[in-house]
Structures are given as C-alpha cells and as structure tokens.
Motif scaffolding. Structure first.
Motif, PDB file in Angstrom:
ATOM      1  N   LEU A  36      49.413  38.106  38.994  1.00 24.09           N
ATOM      2  CA  LEU A  36      49.783  37.045  39.926  1.00 24.09           C
ATOM      3  C   LEU A  36      50.880  37.485  40.887  1.00 24.09           C
ATOM      4  O   LEU A  36      50.836  37.172  42.075  1.00 24.09           O
ATOM      5  CB  LEU A  36      50.234  35.807  39.141  1.00 24.09           C
ATOM      6  CG  LEU A  36      50.637  34.597  40.002  1.00 24.09           C
ATOM      7  CD1 LEU A  36      49.458  34.125  40.839  1.00 24.09           C
ATOM      8  CD2 LEU A  36      51.160  33.472  39.126  1.00 24.09           C
ATOM      9  N   SER A  61      51.729  27.298  37.037  1.00 24.14           N
ATOM     10  CA  SER A  61      51.341  28.156  35.921  1.00 24.14           C
ATOM     11  C   SER A  61      52.278  27.959  34.730  1.00 24.14           C
ATOM     12  O   SER A  61      51.838  27.910  33.579  1.00 24.14           O
ATOM     13  CB  SER A  61      51.357  29.626  36.351  1.00 24.14           C
ATOM     14  OG  SER A  61      50.454  29.866  37.412  1.00 24.14           O
ATOM     15  N   TYR A  92      41.593  30.730  29.778  1.00 28.48           N
ATOM     16  CA  TYR A  92      42.345  31.407  30.841  1.00 28.48           C
ATOM     17  C   TYR A  92      41.513  32.463  31.559  1.00 28.48           C
ATOM     18  O   TYR A  92      41.681  32.689  32.762  1.00 28.48           O
ATOM     19  CB  TYR A  92      43.657  31.969  30.283  1.00 28.48           C
ATOM     20  CG  TYR A  92      43.705  33.436  30.012  1.00 28.48           C
ATOM     21  CD1 TYR A  92      43.868  34.354  31.038  1.00 28.48           C
ATOM     22  CD2 TYR A  92      43.591  33.924  28.709  1.00 28.48           C
ATOM     23  CE1 TYR A  92      43.927  35.708  30.789  1.00 28.48           C
ATOM     24  CE2 TYR A  92      43.646  35.282  28.457  1.00 28.48           C
ATOM     25  CZ  TYR A  92      43.815  36.165  29.496  1.00 28.48           C
ATOM     26  OH  TYR A  92      43.860  37.507  29.239  1.00 28.48           O
ATOM     27  N   THR A  96      40.734  32.292  35.471  1.00 25.75           N
ATOM     28  CA  THR A  96      41.105  33.442  36.300  1.00 25.75           C
ATOM     29  C   THR A  96      39.938  33.892  37.151  1.00 25.75           C
ATOM     30  O   THR A  96      40.078  34.163  38.357  1.00 25.75           O
ATOM     31  CB  THR A  96      41.594  34.601  35.422  1.00 25.75           C
ATOM     32  OG1 THR A  96      42.762  34.206  34.704  1.00 25.75           O
ATOM     33  CG2 THR A  96      41.926  35.829  36.273  1.00 25.75           C
ATOM     34  N   ARG A 112      45.250  27.694  38.386  1.00 24.63           N
ATOM     35  CA  ARG A 112      46.420  28.365  37.806  1.00 24.63           C
ATOM     36  C   ARG A 112      47.023  27.547  36.663  1.00 24.63           C
ATOM     37  O   ARG A 112      47.569  28.104  35.715  1.00 24.63           O
ATOM     38  CB  ARG A 112      47.489  28.605  38.877  1.00 24.63           C
ATOM     39  CG  ARG A 112      47.165  29.675  39.889  1.00 24.63           C
ATOM     40  CD  ARG A 112      46.715  30.974  39.283  1.00 24.63           C
ATOM     41  NE  ARG A 112      47.670  31.520  38.315  1.00 24.63           N
ATOM     42  CZ  ARG A 112      47.472  32.646  37.644  1.00 24.63           C
ATOM     43  NH1 ARG A 112      46.354  33.320  37.808  1.00 24.63           N
ATOM     44  NH2 ARG A 112      48.375  33.084  36.799  1.00 24.63           N
ATOM     45  N   GLY A 116      47.510  29.060  32.944  1.00 28.64           N
ATOM     46  CA  GLY A 116      48.729  28.927  32.158  1.00 28.64           C
ATOM     47  C   GLY A 116      48.480  28.218  30.836  1.00 28.64           C
ATOM     48  O   GLY A 116      49.068  28.573  29.805  1.00 28.64           O
ATOM     49  N   LEU A 235      56.417  34.099  33.571  1.00 31.75           N
ATOM     50  CA  LEU A 235      55.382  34.251  34.571  1.00 31.75           C
ATOM     51  C   LEU A 235      56.048  34.738  35.851  1.00 31.75           C
ATOM     52  O   LEU A 235      56.888  34.068  36.439  1.00 31.75           O
ATOM     53  CB  LEU A 235      54.677  32.910  34.835  1.00 31.75           C
ATOM     54  CG  LEU A 235      53.624  32.515  33.800  1.00 31.75           C
ATOM     55  CD1 LEU A 235      53.107  31.111  34.112  1.00 31.75           C
ATOM     56  CD2 LEU A 235      52.459  33.484  33.767  1.00 31.75           C
TER      57      LEU A 235
END
Length: 237
Positions: A36, A61, A92, A96, A112, A116, A235
C-alpha cells in the motif's frame, strides 16, 4: 527450529509444516501492508489525490484492522483457529485483488476496509495457531520463526513494487495480492485444527468470549496487548 512432530488432530504434523503454512499467511499479510505504501505514490498521481485523502485510505485500513482483530479471536473460539485463519486470509486476498478494478476512491476505500478486516483478523489467529500446535518448550522459538515471515513479506512487497509498478502499473500488483486466495486451498488440506481447540467439549459463544477478554483483571492486559500488537504491525501510508 525443532524438527519434532506435533500431534495436531488425528495425525502428527511436522513443525516445518506448521510454521511454513502459517508463516506464508503472515508473509502475504506483510506483502499487502508494504504494498500500500508504494501503491499510494502511484495512485495519488493517477487520481490526483491530496495528502488528506491518502491519509484517509490508510485510516480506513486501520479501522478495518481494528475491527478484524477485535472479533477474530472470538470467532476462532467459536469456529476454530484453522477455519478463521483461512476465512480471514480469503477476505483480505479477494479484497486486494478486487482493488485492482477500483474505478474511484470510494470503492477503493471500501475494499481497503475489507483488506484491513482480513489482515487484522488473520495475524493474531495465525500466531495462536502456532502457539497451540507447539509443545510448551519450543513455543517461543517457533513464534520467533513465524514472525520472520513478516520481514520477508515486506521485502517481497518492495521488490514487486520496484519491478512491476513502473512498467505495469499499480493495478497489476493488486492482482498479485490476490494469490493468497489460491493458497487457502493448500492450507485447507495442510493444516488440521489445533489440539487445544479439538479437545474443547463446549465452544464458547462470541458474547462469552468477548466478556472473558474484558472481564475484571483481564481488561488491562487486553488493552496493553492491543497497543503492542498495533505498534508491531502498523499499516504504512
């Protein structure tokens, strides 16, 4: 690393299988987290995003991560460590992959959040899986080896971003981030349930599990553990 086998379910499972199967889950998580920070540089140029908006993406996230970590433990107590490990990994990785097709910032932020959510749930459950599948004398050592996969994931994210984004764009790297969805098929057959969970005669409800975490004498330790966990697995934005 000890090479002894651990009794997990009806058959002994080698320490190498426990660590590599769980570790690749952490590697994929770290890969997405690192990804990211590199993608946002390219994304902000393509979509002309302000620093406020890019910060919002990281915050979304983090919110998903907090929600995922809050409920994954209770779900794991109810449905099993392996099942929730696979479920969060699937959430996830799919989110993604779908991020590659996002046409605007709104849907991208929603995806997102789900990234997360899966990430926050998978990390503690994977660690619990290794702890409960390991003899007491080698548990600490195995968790240390497990955490090594996080560093490898960050390295993979840097390499993929360096070689792929300049030539193919950020959408391609998100498609690569969907690979863990296929990995869940491997884990489905490679990982049995942990011995501790398999021996439970009664599965606690989510409400009971949450109350146990926040009951008197435990709540302070829960808060400290949460803080330490988020500091160790931030993150990046």
């Amino acid at each position: 690393m000890a090479s002894t086998s651990t009794l997990v379910g009806p058959k002994p499972v080698s320490a190498a299988r426990i660590l590599t199967s769980s570790g690749f889950g952490l590697l994929f998580d770290s890969f997405d987290v690192g990804l990211l920070s590199y993608v946002l540089v390219s994304l902000s140029k393509d979509w002309h995003l302000s620093t406020t908006v890019t910060g919002l993406i990281g915050s979304v996230s983090s919110i998903g991560m907090a929600v995922g970590s809050a409920f994954a433990g209770s779900l794991a107590d109810k449905f099993g460590r392996r099942n929730i490990f696979l479920f969060t990994l699937l959430i996830y990785s799919i989110a993604t992959g779908l991020s590659a097709f996002a046409a605007g910032i709104g849907i991208f932020c929603v995806l997102r959040f789900f990234v997360g959510l899966g990430l926050g749930g998978e990390l503690p459950v994977a660690t619990t899986y290794v702890l409960e599948s390991s003899p007491e004398k080698v548990r600490g050592r195995r968790v240390v080896f497990l955490e090594m996969f996080w560093a490898f994931g960050s390295l993979v994210a840097a390499l993929v971003s360096f070689f792929v984004i300049p030539h193919s764009g950020w959408r391609v790297v998100f498609l690569l981030g969907a690979i863990p969805a296929l990995y869940t098929i491997v884990l489905r057959f490679a990982l049995p349930e942990t011995p501790k969970y398999a021996r439970l005669e009664q599965r606690p409800s989510m409400g009971t599990a949450l109350r146990q975490v926040w009951k008197k004498g435990i709540a302070r330790r829960s808060v400290v553990t949460w803080i330490l966990w988020f500091v160790r697995h931030p993150l990046h934005t």
